[in-house]
Scaffold this active site. Structure first.
Site, PDB file in Angstrom:
ATOM      1  N   CYS A 113       0.836  -1.211   0.000  1.00  0.00           N
ATOM      2  CA  CYS A 113       0.000   0.000   0.000  1.00  0.00           C
ATOM      3  C   CYS A 113       0.863   1.250   0.000  1.00  0.00           C
ATOM      4  O   CYS A 113       2.020   1.235   0.382  1.00  0.00           O
ATOM      5  CB  CYS A 113      -0.865   0.022   1.248  1.00  0.00           C
ATOM      6  SG  CYS A 113      -1.763  -1.480   1.507  1.00  0.00           S
ATOM      7  N   ARG A 140       3.592   1.577  -6.800  1.00  0.00           N
ATOM      8  CA  ARG A 140       3.611   0.450  -5.864  1.00  0.00           C
ATOM      9  C   ARG A 140       2.490  -0.542  -6.152  1.00  0.00           C
ATOM     10  O   ARG A 140       2.499  -1.650  -5.627  1.00  0.00           O
ATOM     11  CB  ARG A 140       3.459   0.958  -4.419  1.00  0.00           C
ATOM     12  CG  ARG A 140       4.585   1.866  -3.981  1.00  0.00           C
ATOM     13  CD  ARG A 140       4.267   2.546  -2.671  1.00  0.00           C
ATOM     14  NE  ARG A 140       4.310   1.657  -1.532  1.00  0.00           N
ATOM     15  CZ  ARG A 140       5.380   1.427  -0.789  1.00  0.00           C
ATOM     16  NH1 ARG A 140       6.507   2.037  -1.067  1.00  0.00           N
ATOM     17  NH2 ARG A 140       5.337   0.611   0.232  1.00  0.00           N
ATOM     18  N   TRP A 148      -3.559  -2.078  -1.422  1.00  0.00           N
ATOM     19  CA  TRP A 148      -3.354  -3.355  -2.125  1.00  0.00           C
ATOM     20  C   TRP A 148      -4.045  -4.383  -1.244  1.00  0.00           C
ATOM     21  O   TRP A 148      -3.576  -4.691  -0.152  1.00  0.00           O
ATOM     22  CB  TRP A 148      -1.857  -3.614  -2.262  1.00  0.00           C
ATOM     23  CG  TRP A 148      -1.512  -4.967  -2.793  1.00  0.00           C
ATOM     24  CD1 TRP A 148      -1.100  -6.055  -2.100  1.00  0.00           C
ATOM     25  CD2 TRP A 148      -1.518  -5.375  -4.164  1.00  0.00           C
ATOM     26  NE1 TRP A 148      -0.870  -7.111  -2.942  1.00  0.00           N
ATOM     27  CE2 TRP A 148      -1.111  -6.730  -4.210  1.00  0.00           C
ATOM     28  CE3 TRP A 148      -1.840  -4.736  -5.366  1.00  0.00           C
ATOM     29  CZ2 TRP A 148      -1.008  -7.440  -5.402  1.00  0.00           C
ATOM     30  CZ3 TRP A 148      -1.732  -5.449  -6.545  1.00  0.00           C
ATOM     31  CH2 TRP A 148      -1.324  -6.786  -6.554  1.00  0.00           C
ATOM     32  N   ASN A 168      -0.844   0.008   6.380  1.00  0.00           N
ATOM     33  CA  ASN A 168      -0.156  -0.891   5.456  1.00  0.00           C
ATOM     34  C   ASN A 168       0.321  -2.074   6.295  1.00  0.00           C
ATOM     35  O   ASN A 168       0.818  -1.872   7.399  1.00  0.00           O
ATOM     36  CB  ASN A 168       1.043  -0.144   4.845  1.00  0.00           C
ATOM     37  CG  ASN A 168       1.893  -1.034   3.973  1.00  0.00           C
ATOM     38  OD1 ASN A 168       1.479  -2.122   3.585  1.00  0.00           O
ATOM     39  ND2 ASN A 168       3.088  -0.568   3.660  1.00  0.00           N
ATOM     40  N   GLY A 169       0.159  -3.300   5.794  1.00  0.00           N
ATOM     41  CA  GLY A 169       0.647  -4.462   6.537  1.00  0.00           C
ATOM     42  C   GLY A 169      -0.489  -5.378   6.933  1.00  0.00           C
ATOM     43  O   GLY A 169      -1.579  -5.325   6.365  1.00  0.00           O
ATOM     44  N   GLU A 175      14.164 -22.024 -13.451  1.00  0.00           N
ATOM     45  CA  GLU A 175      13.785 -20.635 -13.191  1.00  0.00           C
ATOM     46  C   GLU A 175      14.953 -19.687 -13.502  1.00  0.00           C
ATOM     47  O   GLU A 175      14.757 -18.605 -14.078  1.00  0.00           O
ATOM     48  CB  GLU A 175      13.322 -20.496 -11.724  1.00  0.00           C
ATOM     49  CG  GLU A 175      13.069 -19.089 -11.239  1.00  0.00           C
ATOM     50  CD  GLU A 175      11.959 -18.319 -11.970  1.00  0.00           C
ATOM     51  OE1 GLU A 175      11.310 -18.908 -12.852  1.00  0.00           O
ATOM     52  OE2 GLU A 175      11.786 -17.134 -11.657  1.00  0.00           O
ATOM     53  N   LYS A 232      14.711 -16.657 -16.278  1.00  0.00           N
ATOM     54  CA  LYS A 232      15.021 -15.249 -15.983  1.00  0.00           C
ATOM     55  C   LYS A 232      15.976 -14.684 -17.038  1.00  0.00           C
ATOM     56  O   LYS A 232      15.804 -13.576 -17.514  1.00  0.00           O
ATOM     57  CB  LYS A 232      15.654 -15.082 -14.593  1.00  0.00           C
ATOM     58  CG  LYS A 232      14.744 -15.284 -13.417  1.00  0.00           C
ATOM     59  CD  LYS A 232      13.746 -14.175 -13.160  1.00  0.00           C
ATOM     60  CE  LYS A 232      12.444 -14.376 -13.838  1.00  0.00           C
ATOM     61  NZ  LYS A 232      11.403 -15.156 -13.283  1.00  0.00           N
ATOM     62  N   GLU A 261      14.227 -14.234 -20.392  1.00  0.00           N
ATOM     63  CA  GLU A 261      13.249 -13.142 -20.384  1.00  0.00           C
ATOM     64  C   GLU A 261      13.869 -11.767 -20.483  1.00  0.00           C
ATOM     65  O   GLU A 261      13.382 -10.922 -21.200  1.00  0.00           O
ATOM     66  CB  GLU A 261      12.442 -13.171 -19.069  1.00  0.00           C
ATOM     67  CG  GLU A 261      11.434 -14.249 -18.970  1.00  0.00           C
ATOM     68  CD  GLU A 261      10.690 -14.147 -17.639  1.00  0.00           C
ATOM     69  OE1 GLU A 261      11.309 -14.371 -16.579  1.00  0.00           O
ATOM     70  OE2 GLU A 261       9.498 -13.826 -17.657  1.00  0.00           O
ATOM     71  N   HIS A 278      21.972 -38.032 -21.151  1.00  0.00           N
ATOM     72  CA  HIS A 278      20.990 -38.566 -22.102  1.00  0.00           C
ATOM     73  C   HIS A 278      20.804 -37.630 -23.295  1.00  0.00           C
ATOM     74  O   HIS A 278      19.826 -37.743 -24.025  1.00  0.00           O
ATOM     75  CB  HIS A 278      19.659 -38.805 -21.388  1.00  0.00           C
ATOM     76  CG  HIS A 278      19.786 -39.791 -20.269  1.00  0.00           C
ATOM     77  ND1 HIS A 278      20.043 -41.120 -20.478  1.00  0.00           N
ATOM     78  CD2 HIS A 278      19.762 -39.628 -18.921  1.00  0.00           C
ATOM     79  CE1 HIS A 278      20.143 -41.743 -19.314  1.00  0.00           C
ATOM     80  NE2 HIS A 278      19.977 -40.847 -18.345  1.00  0.00           N
ATOM     81  N   LYS A 338       2.927  -8.532 -18.216  1.00  0.00           N
ATOM     82  CA  LYS A 338       2.910  -8.962 -16.817  1.00  0.00           C
ATOM     83  C   LYS A 338       1.782  -9.951 -16.553  1.00  0.00           C
ATOM     84  O   LYS A 338       1.907 -10.875 -15.775  1.00  0.00           O
ATOM     85  CB  LYS A 338       2.770  -7.724 -15.916  1.00  0.00           C
ATOM     86  CG  LYS A 338       2.857  -8.021 -14.437  1.00  0.00           C
ATOM     87  CD  LYS A 338       4.263  -8.432 -14.045  1.00  0.00           C
ATOM     88  CE  LYS A 338       4.376  -8.941 -12.628  1.00  0.00           C
ATOM     89  NZ  LYS A 338       5.572  -9.765 -12.436  1.00  0.00           N
TER      90      LYS A 338
END
Ligand code: F6R
Length: 614
Positions: A2, A27, A75, A101-102, A484, A488, A491, A507, A609
């Site tokens: 937030c 944010r 958020w 916030n939190g 992963e 990255k 991308e 193999h 996104k």
């Protein structure tokens, strides 16, 4: 997460607050609100959706031109993103307005107490309880600063709170515990913000606070105290960033900022998961214990990075719960006519909650009467809405297109799910589950340790700017980490990068190895000797063929030294939890390499996104 703004000064507070909220838009948020103190009353407006909705409402129904106010972009965590859940929240006498916030972990018991005293809640949020508690305190005759200190001592969790009192129009009071808050120091005016972007156009003089502190701003000054009222000093500093750097907390990219936010994101995703009885609790699970006991197969569906989190989940769930788990690409799932029954649990992992492939897959599963559980970072998004239960991750909004903190918090949610199933099905003793929870709670510290060595990884990335191809090797839970790491690099650096299970090398893929080819190797901890030794054999095989081995191995692993051209050490952690630390250097490596190559790291070419088409 937030965005928070507070102001007291000589300028119209509405303009300062709305402009501050606009500066914090990056944010990410899903609703916005403002409260002003106007001669003994609070005037407030709050709207779901973009700041423009709030601004339009203010045009239709103008606010008074006063000089004290607070604002918030939310958020959503507790309760969907609606007008009523948007902040500020008011006490029942409308004397206090509060933004937050939190996560207030003990909000349920506080809410229960307030309701039993006749307070009617106007929202689904955890925040609102704090507004009522502050008002209760003010009614005893203390001022807002003391009220805030008293309330904060009763709150558990991580929070930034900012409040105004209609009876005390020259003061804004805030508090922080493990959640961001900075003070902006002006001439005859002072500011509060989630970060300096909120006030950088007014002042570059700022003050940092410690944990568990309350700060009071007036036109004349700033005073700080502990939650127990002991006077304290904030640390003053000068901000020499421009606005765009300020939004990124001094980092060049949102992605880099988000990588460094991971310790906090992991800690937040673990908050409030253990009940007072020591048992795990997943508040939006919504599937009964009996439903879960009846499950005889789990199918995890996801795309991209979320799919790799699912692969780690398979290792954890099968090991701790002894339930067979399949992991399936969402885009493939419904086209192969999967075998689904009422005793199949489908787990959909999606950071955005809007990925079309995953959404279509869960719709298919529900038609077949399977139960669907979402793991998601976006409250109120479509996938959790259409699921039977949800585990929300608390990464906060992820702005960089390439997922980083989203992935780490998905891993946390997967471990929590596995442990929860083990608890319900009784496949692990309570003390074993507690032990893993303790280990998980140590992970933010371990991730910090890895981040402290970022410069080492950046130097390594700079050494590889001329390479056109990089391979990644892993075994067991390190295999999805290798995948992963390669994703990255594809991308954001647009390099040919492939991840392999180390045992598969011989193999076929070993034919790719040639002199000087860099291979990043994720070495498992030594606890599992066979696994570790087998990985070393794989590394020897590629090194014998001229590869340059860049090894990630745990602290004290001397067995790897002879086979590593470069060694990056990781903290010692259990094998199943190692992805939480091992992926971090790979994220840093990709981010730095892409930066060196001059690419737009936050918005890589051809990528979006949220992929809302199949
Ligand atoms: C990778 C990345 C994508 C997403 C994938 C799924 O960095 O961001 O691979 O992981 O598109 O997205 P969600 O998790 O939103 O369903």
């Amino acid at each position: 997460m937030c965005g928070i703004v507070g102001y007291v000064g000589a300028k119209p507070a509405e303009g300062v607050v709305i402009e501050g909220l606009r500066r914090l838009e990056y944010r990410g948020y899903d609703s916005a609100g403002i409260a002003l103190v106007d001669g003994g009353t609070i005037v407030s407006d709050k709207r779901a959706g973009k700041l423009a909705n709030l601004e339009k409402a203010i045009v239709d129904s103008p606010l008074p031109q006063v000089t004290t106010g607070i604002g918030h972009t939310r958020w959503a965590t507790h309760g969907p993103p609606t007008d009523r859940n948007a902040h500020p929240h008011l006490g029942r006498a409308r004397r206090v307005a509060l933004v937050h916030n939190g996560i207030i972990e003990n909000f349920a018991e506080l809410r229960q107490r307030l309701e039993s005293e006749g307070v009617e809640m106007a929202s689904d949020t955890d925040t609102e309880v704090a507004a009522h508690l502050l008002e209760e305190q003010l009614e005893t005759g203390v001022d807002l600063t003391v009220a805030m200190q008293n309330v904060c001592r009763d709150l558990e969790g991580a929070f930034t709170l900012v409040a105004v009192d209609s009876q005390d129009p020259d003061r804004v009071v805030a508090a922080r515990r493990n959640s961001p808050l900075v003070v902006g120091i002006g001439e005859g005016e002072n500011f509060l913000g989630s970060d300096v972007a909120a006030f950088i156009e007014h002042t570059r003089e700022a003050m940092e606070l410690d944990q568990d502190q309350v700060v009071t701003i007036t036109r004349e000054g700033v005073s700080v105290s502990g939650f127990d009222g002991t006077p304290a000093e904030g640390r003053r500093y000068h901000v020499d960033w421009d606005l765009s750097a300020a939004e990124k907390d001094g980092h060049d990219w949102f992605m880099r900022k988000e990588i460094f936010e991971q310790p906090r994101a992991v800690a937040d995703s673990l908050l409030g998961r253990r009940g007072t009885d020591g048992l795990l609790q997943l508040d939006e699970m919504r599937l009964s214990d009996q439903d879960l006991r009846d499950i005889d197969k789990i199918i995890i569906i996801a795309a991209g990075t979320s799919f790799y989190a699912g692969m780690v989940a398979k290792y954890a769930i099968e090991h701790w719960c002894r339930i067979p788990v399949e992991v399936e690409l969402a885009s493939e799932f419904r086209y192969r006519d999967p075998i689904l029954t009422a005793s199949t649990l489908v787990v959909a992992i999606s950071q955005s909650g809007e990925t079309a492939d995953t959404l279509q897959a869960i719709r298919h599963a529900r038609v077949q009467r399977s139960k669907v559980l979402a793991i998601c970072n976006t409250n109120g998004s479509t996938i959790p809405r259409e699921s039977d239960g949800v585990i929300y991750t608390h990464a906060g909004p992820e702005i960089g297109v390439a997922s980083t903190k989203g992935f780490l918090t998905q891993l946390v949610a997967c471990y929590l799910l596995a442990l929860y199933l083990a608890q319900v099905k009784g496949t692990r003793y309570g003390d074993e589950i507690s032990q893993v929870m303790d280990q998980l709670e140590e992970m933010p510290g371990h991730i910090e340790t890895v981040l402290a060595k970022a410069e080492e990884v950046y130097a390594l990335a700079r050494d590889h700017v001329d390479n056109r191809s990089v391979l990644f090797l892993g075994r067991h839970a390190g295999y999805p980490v290798a995948l992963e790491g390669a994703l990255k690099l594809k991308e954001i650096a647009y390099l040919h990068a492939e991840g392999f299970a180390a045992g598969e090398l011989k193999h076929g893929p070993i034919a790719l190895v040639e002199e000087g080819l860099p291979i990043l190797c994720v070495v498992p901890p030594r606890g599992r000797d066979q696994l570790h030794d087998k990985m070393i054999s794989g590394i020897q095989e590629v090194r014998a063929r001229g590869a340059r081995t860049l090894c990630l191995a745990e602290e004290g692993d001397t067995a790897i030294t002879p086979y590593a051209d470069v060694l990056i050490t990781l903290p010692q952690v259990p094998v199943l939890l190692q992805p939480l630390v091992a992926v971090v250097p790979l994220q840093l490596f990709a981010c730095e390499l892409a930066t060196q190559l001059g690419h737009d790291v936050d918005q890589p070419r051809n990528l979006a996104k949220s992929v809302t088409v199949e």
